[in-house]
Design an enzyme around this catalytic site. Structure first.
Site, PDB file in Angstrom:
ATOM      1  N   CYS A   2      72.882 124.968  51.137  1.00 54.64           N
ATOM      2  CA  CYS A   2      73.263 124.019  52.187  1.00 54.64           C
ATOM      3  C   CYS A   2      73.839 124.805  53.362  1.00 54.64           C
ATOM      4  O   CYS A   2      74.099 125.999  53.261  1.00 54.64           O
ATOM      5  CB  CYS A   2      74.319 123.059  51.661  1.00 54.64           C
ATOM      6  SG  CYS A   2      73.829 122.256  50.128  1.00 54.64           S
ATOM      7  N   ARG A  27      68.608 125.513  56.354  1.00 57.12           N
ATOM      8  CA  ARG A  27      69.145 125.739  55.008  1.00 57.12           C
ATOM      9  C   ARG A  27      69.044 124.505  54.113  1.00 57.12           C
ATOM     10  O   ARG A  27      69.355 124.564  52.928  1.00 57.12           O
ATOM     11  CB  ARG A  27      70.609 126.164  55.095  1.00 57.12           C
ATOM     12  CG  ARG A  27      70.831 127.427  55.881  1.00 57.12           C
ATOM     13  CD  ARG A  27      72.296 127.733  55.988  1.00 57.12           C
ATOM     14  NE  ARG A  27      72.855 128.109  54.708  1.00 57.12           N
ATOM     15  CZ  ARG A  27      72.925 129.353  54.249  1.00 57.12           C
ATOM     16  NH1 ARG A  27      72.483 130.337  54.986  1.00 57.12           N
ATOM     17  NH2 ARG A  27      73.453 129.604  53.084  1.00 57.12           N
ATOM     18  N   TRP A  73      70.976 120.548  50.975  1.00 56.44           N
ATOM     19  CA  TRP A  73      69.778 120.660  50.141  1.00 56.44           C
ATOM     20  C   TRP A  73      70.235 120.233  48.752  1.00 56.44           C
ATOM     21  O   TRP A  73      71.037 120.906  48.115  1.00 56.44           O
ATOM     22  CB  TRP A  73      69.256 122.093  50.141  1.00 56.44           C
ATOM     23  CG  TRP A  73      67.970 122.238  49.403  1.00 56.44           C
ATOM     24  CD1 TRP A  73      66.713 121.956  49.872  1.00 56.44           C
ATOM     25  CD2 TRP A  73      67.793 122.701  48.055  1.00 56.44           C
ATOM     26  NE1 TRP A  73      65.776 122.207  48.900  1.00 56.44           N
ATOM     27  CE2 TRP A  73      66.403 122.664  47.778  1.00 56.44           C
ATOM     28  CE3 TRP A  73      68.664 123.137  47.060  1.00 56.44           C
ATOM     29  CZ2 TRP A  73      65.881 123.051  46.552  1.00 56.44           C
ATOM     30  CZ3 TRP A  73      68.134 123.517  45.829  1.00 56.44           C
ATOM     31  CH2 TRP A  73      66.754 123.473  45.587  1.00 56.44           C
ATOM     32  N   ASN A  99      78.689 124.520  49.583  1.00 59.77           N
ATOM     33  CA  ASN A  99      77.353 125.063  49.379  1.00 59.77           C
ATOM     34  C   ASN A  99      77.389 125.803  48.052  1.00 59.77           C
ATOM     35  O   ASN A  99      78.218 126.692  47.867  1.00 59.77           O
ATOM     36  CB  ASN A  99      77.019 126.015  50.538  1.00 59.77           C
ATOM     37  CG  ASN A  99      75.776 126.846  50.268  1.00 59.77           C
ATOM     38  OD1 ASN A  99      74.886 126.428  49.528  1.00 59.77           O
ATOM     39  ND2 ASN A  99      75.718 128.023  50.868  1.00 59.77           N
ATOM     40  N   GLY A 100      76.507 125.429  47.126  1.00 57.73           N
ATOM     41  CA  GLY A 100      76.499 126.115  45.828  1.00 57.73           C
ATOM     42  C   GLY A 100      76.470 125.113  44.697  1.00 57.73           C
ATOM     43  O   GLY A 100      76.132 123.943  44.900  1.00 57.73           O
ATOM     44  N   GLU A 486      50.263 135.627  49.323  1.00 56.96           N
ATOM     45  CA  GLU A 486      51.102 135.218  50.449  1.00 56.96           C
ATOM     46  C   GLU A 486      50.396 134.131  51.273  1.00 56.96           C
ATOM     47  O   GLU A 486      51.019 133.158  51.698  1.00 56.96           O
ATOM     48  CB  GLU A 486      51.438 136.456  51.306  1.00 56.96           C
ATOM     49  CG  GLU A 486      52.226 136.209  52.567  1.00 56.96           C
ATOM     50  CD  GLU A 486      53.591 135.565  52.337  1.00 56.96           C
ATOM     51  OE1 GLU A 486      54.036 135.432  51.196  1.00 56.96           O
ATOM     52  OE2 GLU A 486      54.203 135.171  53.350  1.00 56.96           O
ATOM     53  N   LYS A 490      51.865 130.383  51.883  1.00 58.84           N
ATOM     54  CA  LYS A 490      52.063 129.826  53.232  1.00 58.84           C
ATOM     55  C   LYS A 490      51.413 128.452  53.325  1.00 58.84           C
ATOM     56  O   LYS A 490      51.984 127.510  53.853  1.00 58.84           O
ATOM     57  CB  LYS A 490      51.449 130.711  54.332  1.00 58.84           C
ATOM     58  CG  LYS A 490      52.119 132.012  54.659  1.00 58.84           C
ATOM     59  CD  LYS A 490      53.466 131.896  55.295  1.00 58.84           C
ATOM     60  CE  LYS A 490      54.567 131.737  54.292  1.00 58.84           C
ATOM     61  NZ  LYS A 490      55.229 132.871  53.758  1.00 58.84           N
ATOM     62  N   GLU A 493      53.238 125.722  51.103  1.00 57.07           N
ATOM     63  CA  GLU A 493      54.600 125.310  51.468  1.00 57.07           C
ATOM     64  C   GLU A 493      54.661 124.521  52.766  1.00 57.07           C
ATOM     65  O   GLU A 493      55.533 123.680  52.927  1.00 57.07           O
ATOM     66  CB  GLU A 493      55.590 126.480  51.467  1.00 57.07           C
ATOM     67  CG  GLU A 493      55.458 127.480  52.553  1.00 57.07           C
ATOM     68  CD  GLU A 493      56.504 128.590  52.451  1.00 57.07           C
ATOM     69  OE1 GLU A 493      57.639 128.356  52.028  1.00 57.07           O
ATOM     70  OE2 GLU A 493      56.157 129.724  52.830  1.00 57.07           O
ATOM     71  N   HIS A 509      37.063 134.761  35.671  1.00 52.71           N
ATOM     72  CA  HIS A 509      37.676 134.504  34.357  1.00 52.71           C
ATOM     73  C   HIS A 509      38.325 133.120  34.301  1.00 52.71           C
ATOM     74  O   HIS A 509      39.195 132.883  33.475  1.00 52.71           O
ATOM     75  CB  HIS A 509      38.705 135.590  34.036  1.00 52.71           C
ATOM     76  CG  HIS A 509      38.091 136.951  33.952  1.00 52.71           C
ATOM     77  ND1 HIS A 509      37.337 137.358  32.888  1.00 52.71           N
ATOM     78  CD2 HIS A 509      38.071 137.976  34.844  1.00 52.71           C
ATOM     79  CE1 HIS A 509      36.894 138.597  33.106  1.00 52.71           C
ATOM     80  NE2 HIS A 509      37.320 138.982  34.289  1.00 52.71           N
ATOM     81  N   LYS A 608      65.584 127.361  53.596  1.00 54.62           N
ATOM     82  CA  LYS A 608      65.304 128.753  53.949  1.00 54.62           C
ATOM     83  C   LYS A 608      65.901 129.744  52.957  1.00 54.62           C
ATOM     84  O   LYS A 608      65.245 130.683  52.551  1.00 54.62           O
ATOM     85  CB  LYS A 608      65.842 129.017  55.363  1.00 54.62           C
ATOM     86  CG  LYS A 608      65.576 130.410  55.886  1.00 54.62           C
ATOM     87  CD  LYS A 608      64.116 130.597  56.224  1.00 54.62           C
ATOM     88  CE  LYS A 608      63.798 132.001  56.698  1.00 54.62           C
ATOM     89  NZ  LYS A 608      62.363 132.261  56.585  1.00 54.62           N
TER      90      LYS A 608
HETATM   91  O1  M6R Z   1      65.575 135.294  51.579  1.00 62.27           O
HETATM   92  P1  M6R Z   1      64.632 135.770  50.523  1.00 62.27           P
HETATM   93  O2  M6R Z   1      63.605 136.706  51.051  1.00 62.27           O
HETATM   94  O3  M6R Z   1      65.325 136.337  49.323  1.00 62.27           O
HETATM   95  O4  M6R Z   1      63.873 134.461  50.053  1.00 62.27           O
HETATM   96  C1  M6R Z   1      62.941 134.474  49.014  1.00 62.27           C
HETATM   97  C2  M6R Z   1      62.104 133.221  49.000  1.00 62.27           C
HETATM   98  O5  M6R Z   1      62.911 132.086  48.841  1.00 62.27           O
HETATM   99  C3  M6R Z   1      61.284 133.065  50.276  1.00 62.27           C
HETATM  100  O6  M6R Z   1      60.474 134.174  50.515  1.00 62.27           O
HETATM  101  C4  M6R Z   1      60.396 131.797  50.214  1.00 62.27           C
HETATM  102  O7  M6R Z   1      59.415 131.967  49.247  1.00 62.27           O
HETATM  103  C5  M6R Z   1      59.794 131.497  51.582  1.00 62.27           C
HETATM  104  N1  M6R Z   1      59.922 130.109  51.886  1.00 62.27           N
HETATM  105  C6  M6R Z   1      58.361 131.847  51.688  1.00 62.27           C
HETATM  106  O8  M6R Z   1      57.820 131.531  52.921  1.00 62.27           O
END
Ligand code: M6R
Length: 613
Positions: A2, A27, A73, A99-100, A486, A490, A493, A509, A608
């Protein structure tokens, strides 16, 4: 996970809090709320984005010089108005944002219910504020002492801010595992989860250390101690962050801005660390430990999400060039697996935010077992940067879009430098190859600039063709396999299309069964070392009527004959191709998400930085 922001001083708090919450919205955006002190503690909170809260408060009393705000969040309790922060104590004297996760909230709640406490929400946070109230009442304690004692009784991760109506000139802030920064103004303080809400008011900050608790007053007093009650001296640092870096700069979304920043951020990541002319790479953090790293039994990369994909690229590069044994681990699995680790191992955490809970915990475990720890991080002063024995920043600047783009290429740039530097040191890469690769490395930012221009319209066009798909497959071999992962991440998400990344040769496979005319198959086919094989893989897809989009080297002729669309990348050495092939994949996802009407910067259910398990 958060976002927290608070203010104590002589200015009106509301505008500072709302602006701060907008900066922290990346966040979490399940709900937003504020508490303002004005004779009473007035709490306003709303499900959804900060804009909803702003609208809701239009006709409310928003004056007050002390206040706090939260963007959530959700962890405990559904995202609604009730579970939104701030939360009050039973007597309504106290308010908290958090937060936590308080892991032992259930037994604490039960004990408090037995004492007569009544709870209004499903959150763990409400339990904490009732606990503070209970301790305060029981022994007639100050708010800071009651908060400190309560924190000795909770298990879990927290960054909290607490206000007390009976002690109105004061804010108490504490943290364990979740980040908190205090900005020091003129007789005033700004408190936030990161420096982005603070930077326009002051560049003097204190990063609260783990298990520290601070008391900040509207008369400019700042006292600091540990939760175990040992007095501390705040260490003031100067922020290196510019306000323009936090704006969209004319782009519709931060993600698009960040995609276009990559030529600059990659060059920034290399600046002062690589000279092709003089044939050297110097990574400050690495130099001190280079001997130990080159002699390490294993390098173990721990990371999550996109950062884990960067780690996989590092595995290919370091094994190929420096001939050091590398393993890449999901931090969340590694931390609970009791791995065999000792002082001959080096554990390298990769993280944009430097705050990811699983990555942090994996590092803590590695430290306990005696391994050398190294951090590859973007956010300066973040928890991982402070925890590790050594490390290197990627210098990509603030990344605000939830989907990571420039942090990925920043990490890959840093890891490529690391691989080449280790190889040079070990003597596993001939000097002439080293010099040739450095010379080409310096050209990469310009090539990305060129690619961004040449493929933009094409990506829009292809996005239009495949935006209505329900599934997509991303294929790549070697270094381009992590790029395929990756690309798939992208797409899923930000556009909510189900996508999978696969090593191209593995397709036969299993996943090949999924292929029909409705399945877009995006193939990163830039590796010349496995060129013939990738052509065969593409033909296998076409034979099943798959719709092929291939990323190929400039001037490529064979794949062009078979694929439905090709996107050409500028010619480069194979080692640098991930930095180029990922660019069209980022743009494709972006344009598909736009066509589908998705909120690119704030995709549903995501945040994030993931500071909870
Ligand atoms: O801040 P970090 O690089 O440790 O975060 C890791 C993942 O949460 C982050 O890469 C997440 O997968 C992204 N939303 C990908 O775009």
């Amino acid at each position: 996970m958060c976002g927290i922001v608070a203010y104590v001083g002589n200015k009106q708090a509301y505008p500072i809090l709302i602006k701060g919450l907008k900066r922290l919205e990346y966040r979490g955006y399940d709900s937003a709320g504020i508490a303002l002190f004005n004779d009473e503690i007035n709490i306003y909170k709303k499900k959804g984005k900060v804009a909803n809260l702003e609208e809701y408060t239009e006709d409310k009393n928003i004056s007050g010089h002390i206040g706090m705000g939260h963007t959530r969040w959700a962890t405990h309790g559904k995202p609604d108005d009730t579970n939104a922060h701030p939360h009050k104590s039973g007597n309504s004297d106290l308010a908290i944002i958090h937060n936590g996760i308080i892991e032992n909230y259930a037994p604490l709640k039960e004990a408090l219910i037995n004492e007569g406490h009544v709870f209004e929400t499903e959150t763990d946070t409400e339990v904490l504020i009732h606990l503070i109230e209970e301790l305060q009442k029981r022994d007639n304690l100050s708010i800071e002492e009651a908060t400190r004692l309560a924190l000795t009784k909770v298990i879990g991760a927290f960054a909290i801010v607490v206000m007390d109506k009976k002690d109105p000139g004061k804010i108490v802030a504490a943290r364990k595992a979740s980040p908190l920064v205090i900005g020091i103004g003129d007789g005033e303080f700004y408190i936030a989860s990161d420096a982005t809400p603070i930077v326009e008011y002051t560049n003097q900050v204190v990063y609260l250390k783990n298990e520290e608790i601070a008391v900040l007053t509207n008369t400019g007093e700042f006292s600091l101690k540990t939760i175990s009650n040992i007095k501390q001296t705040p260490s003031i640092q100067e922020l290196d962050l510019k306000i323009e870096e936090l704006e969209k700069g004319g782009y519709d979304y931060f993600m698009l801005k960040e995609i276009h920043e990559q030529p600059k951020t990659i060059a920034d990541g290399m600046r002062g660390r690589l000279s092709a002319e003089e044939s050297w790479i110097r990574l400050g953090g690495l130099e001190e430990f280079e001997n130990r790293i080159t002699k390490a039994k294993r390098l173990i990369f721990v990371a999550c999400g996109t950062s884990w994909h960067s780690g996989m690229i590092a595995e290919y590069l370091i094994e190929e060039y420096a001939r050091i044994n590398v393993e890449v681990e999901y931090a969340s699995e590694f931390r609970y697996r009791n791995p065999v680790l000792d002082e001959k191992d080096v554990v390298i955490a990769i993280s944009q935010s430097g705050e990811t809970a699983d990555t942090l915990a994996a590092l803590e475990m590695a430290k306990e077992k005696g391994a050398l720890t190294y951090g590859i991080v973007n956010v300066v002063g973040s928890s991982i940067a402070r925890l590790t024995d050594a490390g290197s920043y990627i210098h990509a600047g603030p990344e605000i879009g939830v989907a990571s783009t420039k942090a990925f290429t920043g990490q890959v740039t840093l890891l490529t430098m690391m691989a080449l530097s280790l190889a040079h040191k070990k003597g596993t890469l001939p000097k002439s190859d080293y010099s040739r690769l450095l010379a080409e490395f310096e050209n990469v930012p310009v090539k990305i600039e060129k690619l961004l221009k040449s493929c933009d319209e094409q990506c829009k066009f292809i996005a239009d063709k495949i935006a209505s798909a329900s599934n997509a497959l991303y294929l790549g071999r070697g270094l381009n396999f992590p790029v395929a992962l990756e690309g798939a991440l992208k797409l899923k998400e930000i556009s909510y299309i189900h996508a999978e990344g696969y090593p191209a040769a593995e397709m036969k496979h299993g996943p090949i069964a999924l292929i029909d005319e409705n399945m877009p198959v995006i193939v990163t086919a830039s590796n010349m070392s496995s060129y013939e094989k990738i052509i065969s893989n593409i033909q296998e897809v076409k034979a099943r009527k798959g719709y092929v989009i291939a990323i190929v080297p400039e001037g490529e002729k064979e794949i062009k004959k078979t694929a439905d669309h090709i996107i050409e990348i500028p010619e480069t050495e194979e080692i640098f191709t991930p930095l180029l092939t990922v660019i069209p994949l980022q743009l494709l996802s972006y344009y598909i998400a736009i066509i589908r009407g998705c909120n690119v910067d704030q995709p549903r259910n995501l945040a994030k930085s993931v500071t909870v398990e």
